[in-house]
Motif scaffolding. Structure first.
Motif, PDB file in Angstrom:
ATOM      1  N   ARG A   1       0.786  -1.000  -0.557  1.00  0.00           N
ATOM      2  CA  ARG A   1       0.223   0.134   0.361  1.00  0.00           C
ATOM      3  C   ARG A   1       0.718   1.297  -0.044  1.00  0.00           C
ATOM      4  N   SER A   2       2.383   1.233   0.194  1.00  0.00           N
ATOM      5  CA  SER A   2       2.753   2.514   0.518  1.00  0.00           C
ATOM      6  C   SER A   2       3.178   3.037  -1.178  1.00  0.00           C
ATOM      7  N   ALA A   3       1.968   2.269  -2.158  1.00  0.00           N
ATOM      8  CA  ALA A   3       2.227   3.503  -3.337  1.00  0.00           C
ATOM      9  C   ALA A   3       1.078   3.924  -3.420  1.00  0.00           C
TER      10      ALA A   3
ATOM     11  N   PRO B   1      -4.664   5.959   3.727  1.00  0.00           N
ATOM     12  CA  PRO B   1      -5.321   4.983   4.873  1.00  0.00           C
ATOM     13  C   PRO B   1      -4.805   3.315   4.360  1.00  0.00           C
ATOM     14  N   MET B   2      -4.202   2.906   5.336  1.00  0.00           N
ATOM     15  CA  MET B   2      -3.806   1.559   5.203  1.00  0.00           C
ATOM     16  C   MET B   2      -5.914   0.884   4.642  1.00  0.00           C
ATOM     17  N   GLY B   3      -5.386   0.380   3.481  1.00  0.00           N
ATOM     18  CA  GLY B   3      -6.549  -0.763   2.919  1.00  0.00           C
ATOM     19  C   GLY B   3      -5.993  -2.404   2.789  1.00  0.00           C
ATOM     20  N   VAL B   4      -6.902  -3.699   2.320  1.00  0.00           N
ATOM     21  CA  VAL B   4      -6.672  -4.922   2.221  1.00  0.00           C
ATOM     22  C   VAL B   4      -6.589  -4.810   0.688  1.00  0.00           C
ATOM     23  N   PRO B   5      -5.450  -6.193   0.774  1.00  0.00           N
ATOM     24  CA  PRO B   5      -4.907  -5.909  -0.841  1.00  0.00           C
ATOM     25  C   PRO B   5      -5.952  -6.343  -1.925  1.00  0.00           C
ATOM     26  N   GLY B   6      -6.070  -5.586  -3.175  1.00  0.00           N
ATOM     27  CA  GLY B   6      -6.623  -5.222  -4.070  1.00  0.00           C
ATOM     28  C   GLY B   6      -8.035  -3.881  -3.404  1.00  0.00           C
ATOM     29  N   GLU B   7      -7.482  -3.261  -2.412  1.00  0.00           N
ATOM     30  CA  GLU B   7      -8.544  -2.383  -2.303  1.00  0.00           C
ATOM     31  C   GLU B   7      -8.385  -1.247  -3.408  1.00  0.00           C
ATOM     32  N   GLY B   8      -8.711  -0.359  -3.529  1.00  0.00           N
ATOM     33  CA  GLY B   8      -8.302   1.332  -4.099  1.00  0.00           C
ATOM     34  C   GLY B   8      -8.326   2.130  -3.081  1.00  0.00           C
TER      35      GLY B   8
ATOM     36  N   ARG C   1     -10.096  13.952   2.733  1.00  0.00           N
ATOM     37  CA  ARG C   1     -10.069  14.828   1.292  1.00  0.00           C
ATOM     38  C   ARG C   1      -9.721  13.240   0.660  1.00  0.00           C
ATOM     39  N   GLY C   2     -10.020  13.345  -0.622  1.00  0.00           N
ATOM     40  CA  GLY C   2      -9.701  12.033  -1.584  1.00  0.00           C
ATOM     41  C   GLY C   2     -11.323  11.278  -1.481  1.00  0.00           C
ATOM     42  N   PRO C   3     -11.147  10.118  -2.527  1.00  0.00           N
ATOM     43  CA  PRO C   3      -9.135   9.035  -1.892  1.00  0.00           C
ATOM     44  C   PRO C   3      -8.215   9.465  -2.912  1.00  0.00           C
ATOM     45  N   PHE C   4      -7.383   9.578  -3.166  1.00  0.00           N
ATOM     46  CA  PHE C   4      -5.985   9.080  -4.332  1.00  0.00           C
ATOM     47  C   PHE C   4      -5.550   8.095  -4.377  1.00  0.00           C
ATOM     48  N   ALA C   5      -5.841   7.674  -5.861  1.00  0.00           N
ATOM     49  CA  ALA C   5      -5.767   6.307  -6.507  1.00  0.00           C
ATOM     50  C   ALA C   5      -3.889   6.271  -6.749  1.00  0.00           C
ATOM     51  N   THR C   6      -2.994   7.337  -7.153  1.00  0.00           N
ATOM     52  CA  THR C   6      -1.846   7.667  -6.799  1.00  0.00           C
ATOM     53  C   THR C   6      -1.134   8.146  -5.703  1.00  0.00           C
ATOM     54  N   TYR C   7      -0.463   8.838  -6.202  1.00  0.00           N
ATOM     55  CA  TYR C   7       1.025   9.717  -5.349  1.00  0.00           C
ATOM     56  C   TYR C   7       0.717  11.480  -6.141  1.00  0.00           C
ATOM     57  N   SER C   8       0.328  11.246  -8.022  1.00  0.00           N
ATOM     58  CA  SER C   8       0.423  12.167  -9.010  1.00  0.00           C
ATOM     59  C   SER C   8      -1.032  12.823  -7.836  1.00  0.00           C
ATOM     60  N   GLU C   9      -2.409  11.792  -7.670  1.00  0.00           N
ATOM     61  CA  GLU C   9      -3.509  12.172  -7.626  1.00  0.00           C
ATOM     62  C   GLU C   9      -3.292  13.530  -6.538  1.00  0.00           C
ATOM     63  N   LEU C  10      -2.597  12.734  -5.858  1.00  0.00           N
ATOM     64  CA  LEU C  10      -2.119  13.371  -4.665  1.00  0.00           C
ATOM     65  C   LEU C  10      -1.760  15.185  -4.868  1.00  0.00           C
ATOM     66  N   THR C  11      -0.792  14.750  -5.458  1.00  0.00           N
ATOM     67  CA  THR C  11       0.028  16.207  -6.211  1.00  0.00           C
ATOM     68  C   THR C  11      -0.801  17.233  -6.609  1.00  0.00           C
ATOM     69  N   GLY C  12      -1.557  16.098  -7.413  1.00  0.00           N
ATOM     70  CA  GLY C  12      -2.865  17.582  -7.849  1.00  0.00           C
ATOM     71  C   GLY C  12      -2.997  18.097  -7.380  1.00  0.00           C
ATOM     72  N   PHE C  13      -3.884  17.273  -6.948  1.00  0.00           N
ATOM     73  CA  PHE C  13      -5.328  18.225  -5.148  1.00  0.00           C
ATOM     74  C   PHE C  13      -4.450  18.740  -5.115  1.00  0.00           C
ATOM     75  N   PHE C  14      -3.382  19.199  -4.621  1.00  0.00           N
ATOM     76  CA  PHE C  14      -2.898  20.275  -3.991  1.00  0.00           C
ATOM     77  C   PHE C  14      -2.112  21.726  -5.269  1.00  0.00           C
ATOM     78  N   ASN C  15      -2.359  20.734  -5.665  1.00  0.00           N
ATOM     79  CA  ASN C  15      -1.414  22.081  -7.049  1.00  0.00           C
ATOM     80  C   ASN C  15      -1.751  22.713  -7.521  1.00  0.00           C
ATOM     81  N   GLU C  16      -3.727  21.667  -8.007  1.00  0.00           N
ATOM     82  CA  GLU C  16      -4.856  22.487  -8.512  1.00  0.00           C
ATOM     83  C   GLU C  16      -4.847  23.637  -7.717  1.00  0.00           C
ATOM     84  N   ARG C  17      -5.101  23.498  -6.242  1.00  0.00           N
ATOM     85  CA  ARG C  17      -5.160  24.148  -4.962  1.00  0.00           C
ATOM     86  C   ARG C  17      -4.413  25.573  -5.604  1.00  0.00           C
TER      87      ARG C  17
END
Length: 322
Positions: free
Chosen positions: A168-170, A174-181, A196-212
């Motif tokens: 889940r490190s990528a 929060p933590m989730g179970v295998p296969g969960e988004g 906020r979110g959910p964010f599927a990837t690191y780039s989506e988290l980055t995109g949220f703040f840069n969009e703000r």
């Protein structure tokens, strides 16, 4: 001294203190904490909920604060309502994180006894009760040397969390179970809209703040500092996000236990620094007391991330927007 030279000097001080902390851990390792046996194996979910609702003969310490969602149901077990935003989850993130931390670090954390759900579907976690007192109660009684020892121990905890490896490190949040988004993310860095979110990837988290940031620039209420982008230069790491004196238990066994992992998840390392500073302010609101010594140890515990903290502060107006 220029700002760059000052920043370099501070980072050198951080690296030296980190090395010293590592040496002290090697020379003075703590023994593994003892865990109490489960005393609810023969108690039904219904009985646990009844004990939580009506009260048992076992109580939390009279000095305990901000424990309104926790009930001590037996001598060795407490029942806590999970804070996940997903109503249908069978695996609360806090329970998953507690199990992961117990497996991959030496950080003393409560053992998870059982997962259960109330009639309305609210998930609960039955976990080990830790005999002791919150650090918020103990801290004023400590000598300066005692406070330094606590700071070194917390520094070790943060360093160990950042070394955890997990599939889940990528995925931010929060933590989730295998296969969960991705899951809905709680963080004090999101501003007044804590989730906020959910964010599927690191780039989506980055995109949220840069969009703000982009929306703030378009509004015209900005300054040169705001033009810096969200810092995603380091990999996501496991962060607690609520490191305040209430969430450390000075155990009767002498160990410093870390509890309340409800907001834990995978975020940039600097999130821990900013969150710890903001939760220190929350601690002052709760207790009505300022704690400058606690504020002073935060860079030592989490690393030197004042530039990132200033960036978040500068875009704070945009974080109020839906």
């Amino acid at each position: 001294m220029s700002q760059r030279e000052e920043s370099t000097l501070k980072w050198v001080a951080w690296l030296c203190s980190d090395a010293l902390a590592h040496i002290l851990e090697s020379l003075l390792p703590l023994s593994a904490p003892g865990h109490s046996p489960s005393d609810i194996d023969d108690i039904s979910d219904e009985e646990l909920f009844r004990l939580a609702r009506e009260g048992s003969k076992f109580k939390l310490p009279s000095t305990a604060i901000c424990t309104n969602n926790i009930s001590r149901v037996t001598e060795h077990t407490v029942l806590k309502s999970a804070q996940d935003m997903e109503d249908d989850t069978d695996y609360p993130s806090e329970a998953l994180v507690l199990q992961l931390v117990a497996q991959q670090t030496s950080i003393p954390v409560p053992r998870v006894r059982r997962l259960l759900k109330a009639e309305d579907g609210t998930p609960y976690i039955a976990m080990e009760h830790i005999p002791g007192h919150q650090l918020s109660f103990v801290w004023p009684t400590l000598s300066w040397f005692g406070r330094i020892r606590v700071a070194f121990r917390m520094h070790s905890y943060v360093r160990q969390l950042r070394k955890i490896k997990h599939p889940r490190s990528a995925i931010p949040g929060p933590m989730g179970v295998p296969g969960e988004g991705g899951r809905i993310c709680p963080s004090p860095l999101f501003g007044p809209v804590v989730f906020r979110g959910p964010f599927a990837t690191y780039s989506e988290l980055t995109g949220f703040f840069n969009e703000r940031l982009a929306r703030l620039l378009q509004s015209g209420s900005t300054s040169p500092l705001d033009t810096l982008a969200f810092d995603d230069s380091q990999p996501l790491v496991l962060t607690h996000q609520d490191l305040n004196p209430r969430n450390f238990i000075v155990g009767d066994d002498g160990h410093l236990w870390l509890v309340d992992w409800a907001w834990a998840g995978f975020y940039p390392p600097w999130f821990e620094f900013v969150a710890m500073r903001r939760q220190a302010g929350n601690e002052e609101d709760v207790t009505g007391k300022k704690n400058p010594d606690w504020d002073a140890i935060i860079p030592f515990v989490c690393g030197w991330f004042f530039e990132q903290a200033r960036w978040i502060a500068h875009i704070s107006k945009a974080l109020y927007w839906a």
